[in-house]
Design a protein around this motif. Structure first.
Motif, PDB file in Angstrom:
ATOM      1  N   HIS A   1       0.359   3.020  43.957  1.00  0.00           N
ATOM      2  CA  HIS A   1       1.338   3.153  45.041  1.00  0.00           C
ATOM      3  C   HIS A   1       0.658   3.444  46.378  1.00  0.00           C
ATOM      4  N   ILE A   2      -0.388   4.260  46.350  1.00  0.00           N
ATOM      5  CA  ILE A   2      -1.116   4.606  47.573  1.00  0.00           C
ATOM      6  C   ILE A   2      -1.763   3.361  48.169  1.00  0.00           C
TER       7      ILE A   2
ATOM      8  N   ASP B   1       0.311  -2.568  52.865  1.00  0.00           N
ATOM      9  CA  ASP B   1       1.479  -2.876  53.700  1.00  0.00           C
ATOM     10  C   ASP B   1       1.197  -2.547  55.164  1.00  0.00           C
ATOM     11  N   ARG B   2       0.566  -1.411  55.408  1.00  0.00           N
ATOM     12  CA  ARG B   2       0.230  -1.010  56.776  1.00  0.00           C
ATOM     13  C   ARG B   2      -0.786  -1.978  57.391  1.00  0.00           C
TER      14      ARG B   2
ATOM     15  N   LEU C   1       5.017  12.619  55.137  1.00  0.00           N
ATOM     16  CA  LEU C   1       5.300  11.215  54.820  1.00  0.00           C
ATOM     17  C   LEU C   1       6.614  10.748  55.422  1.00  0.00           C
TER      18      LEU C   1
ATOM     19  N   LEU D   1       2.582  10.378  43.781  1.00  0.00           N
ATOM     20  CA  LEU D   1       2.245   8.974  43.950  1.00  0.00           C
ATOM     21  C   LEU D   1       1.028   8.605  43.115  1.00  0.00           C
TER      22      LEU D   1
ATOM     23  N   HIS E   1      -2.211   6.272  59.542  1.00  0.00           N
ATOM     24  CA  HIS E   1      -0.918   6.440  58.885  1.00  0.00           C
ATOM     25  C   HIS E   1      -1.115   7.132  57.543  1.00  0.00           C
TER      26      HIS E   1
ATOM     27  N   VAL F   1      -0.420   7.649  53.804  1.00  0.00           N
ATOM     28  CA  VAL F   1       0.132   6.881  52.680  1.00  0.00           C
ATOM     29  C   VAL F   1       0.277   7.759  51.440  1.00  0.00           C
ATOM     30  N   SER F   2      -0.188   8.975  51.522  1.00  0.00           N
ATOM     31  CA  SER F   2       0.114  10.037  50.565  1.00  0.00           C
ATOM     32  C   SER F   2      -0.105  11.340  51.320  1.00  0.00           C
TER      33      SER F   2
ATOM     34  N   GLU G   1      -0.985   0.195  47.581  1.00  0.00           N
ATOM     35  CA  GLU G   1       0.059  -0.744  48.007  1.00  0.00           C
ATOM     36  C   GLU G   1       0.586  -0.360  49.393  1.00  0.00           C
ATOM     37  N   ALA G   2       0.808   0.937  49.612  1.00  0.00           N
ATOM     38  CA  ALA G   2       1.301   1.392  50.912  1.00  0.00           C
ATOM     39  C   ALA G   2       0.261   1.126  52.000  1.00  0.00           C
TER      40      ALA G   2
END
Length: 302
Positions: free
Chosen positions: A6-7, A13-14, A77, A2, A248, A250-251, A9-10
Motif C-alpha cells: 500500500h505504501i 500514485d504521487r 495522512l 498500511l 508527501h 504515504v504512511s 502504491e501510494a
C-alpha cells in the motif's frame, strides 16, 4: 496498519501525478510493479524499504530527488495537512538559524559564510542580511556550501542578488518550470536587499566552495554565480539535483519526494541535474578552503 504494498502504491500514485517528466512515469511503473507482484518488498522494515525502493527508482530514473524517505517523526495522512513538506522545512530552518551555520573573519580580512541550508527569501531575510553585514568590509569572501543540502529557489535568488551591483539592471538569473501548474516562474536579482551588497567597483573576489555533498539549492547558488561570472567555484563536483521537490506522506513514517519542477539557467539554457556543478578549480573538498585563501592572497597582491 498500511502494508508495504500500500505504501509503494501510494508513492507511485504521487509520482505519476506529479513528476516533472510525465513521459518517464511509465518506465518507473514498469520497474516497480513487477517487484511488488513478486513480493520483493514484503517483510522489509521501514528504513530498508525506503532504501530499496529508492535504489530501484533511481536505477530507471536517475533523479536524486526522486526517493522514499523514512522519518521517525509521525506524519499526518490527512489531505488537508499535505503542504508538500513546506511547514516541516520552515520548522527545520528556524531550528538551524535559517541555514547560516557560521560567519567568520579569517586572516587577510577574508570573510567566510558557511551555509547548511538555503532559507526562503521571506523567512531567511533577516539572518541572510545579518550574515552579509558581518562580511561587508572584507577584501574577499568565501561562501562555503560544502555541507549545504538544499533549500528554496527564491532564497537562492536572494543570496545570488548580493553579488550583483546596485546600479546594475535587474538580472534574469534562471527560470523554474512547474508541471502542476504548467507554468514557468522567472527568478531575477532583487533590487532591495536586507543587507549590503558584495558587489562594487572594486570587484572583490568571491569564492564558492563545493563538495560531493553539496545539493539542490546549494548547487543553485554555486551554478548561478559561476554561470554569470560572479564567483570562482573551488572544490569537488556536486551531487547533481536540480529539480525543486515536494514531499508527501504515504504512511506515518514514510515520505515520497517528487520532483515537480525543473530549473533552466538563462546563461546555459540547462541546469546541473545529473552532472553537478563542475568547479573552476578542482581540489578535494577538504582542501577547498585553503585553496580559496591562497587564491584570495594572490588576488590581493599589487
Amino acid at each position: 496498519m498500511l502494508t508495504n504494498e500500500h505504501i509503494i502504491e501510494a508513492a507511485l500514485d504521487r509520482i505519476t501525478a506529479g513528476y516533472v517528466f510525465p513521459e518517464k512515469t511509465a518506465a518507473i511503473e514498469a520497474a516497480i510493479r513487477p517487484r511488488i507482484a513478486s513480493g520483493a518488498y514484503e517483510g522489509l522494515g521501514g528504513p530498508e524499504l525506503c532504501e530499496t525502493v529508492t535504489r530501484h527508482l533511481q536505477e530507471v530514473c536517475p533523479d536524486k530527488h526522486l526517493r522514499l524517505l523514512w522519518t521517525d517523526e509521525p506524519q499526518s495522512l490527512e489531505p488537508v495537512d499535505d503542504d508538500g513538506g513546506i511547514a516541516a522545512f520552515l520548522t527545520l530552518l528556524r531550528a538551524e538559524n535559517q541555514g547560516v551555520h557560521r560567519v567568520e573573519r579569517l586572516d587577510g580580512n577574508v570573510g567566510l559564510i558557511e551555509l547548511r541550508r538555503i532559507a526562503t527569501a521571506t523567512e531567511g531575510a533577516a539572518a541572510i542580511g545579518a550574515a552579509m553585514q558581518l562580511v561587508a568590509h572584507s577584501t574577499a569572501l568565501v561562501l562555503d556550501l560544502r555541507a549545504c543540502l538544499g533549500g528554496a529557489p527564491d532564497g537562492a535568488a536572494l543570496w545570488n542578488s548580493f553579488f550583483f551591483p546596485e546600479d546594475h539592471d535587474q538580472v534574469h538569473l534562471h527560470d523554474v518550470y512547474d508541471r502542476g501548474t504548467d507554468s514557468t516562474r522567472q527568478y531575477w536579482t532583487s533590487p532591495h536587499l536586507p543587507g549590503p551588497r558584495y558587489a562594487d567597483h572594486r570587484r572583490r573576489p568571491v569564492y564558492v566552495l563545493t563538495s560531493e555533498i553539496t545539493f539542490s539549492g546549494g548547487e543553485d547558488v554555486a551554478y548561478t554565480l559561476q554561470a554569470h561570472g560572479r564567483a570562482v567555484v573551488i572544490g569537488a563536483t556536486t551531487r547533481g539535483g536540480a529539480h525543486p521537490t515536494a514531499r508527501h506522506a504515504v504512511s506515518e513514517h514514510t515520505l515520497v519526494t517528487v520532483p515537480a519542477a525543473r530549473s533552466i539557467s538563462t546563461v546555459t539554457g540547462t541546469n546541473w541535474e545529473g552532472v553537478g556543478v563542475v568547479p573552476d578549480i578542482r581540489v578535494p573538498a577538504d582542501q577547498a578552503l585553503d585553496q580559496a585563501l591562497e587564491e584570495a592572497l594572490k588576488a590581493a597582491r599589487p
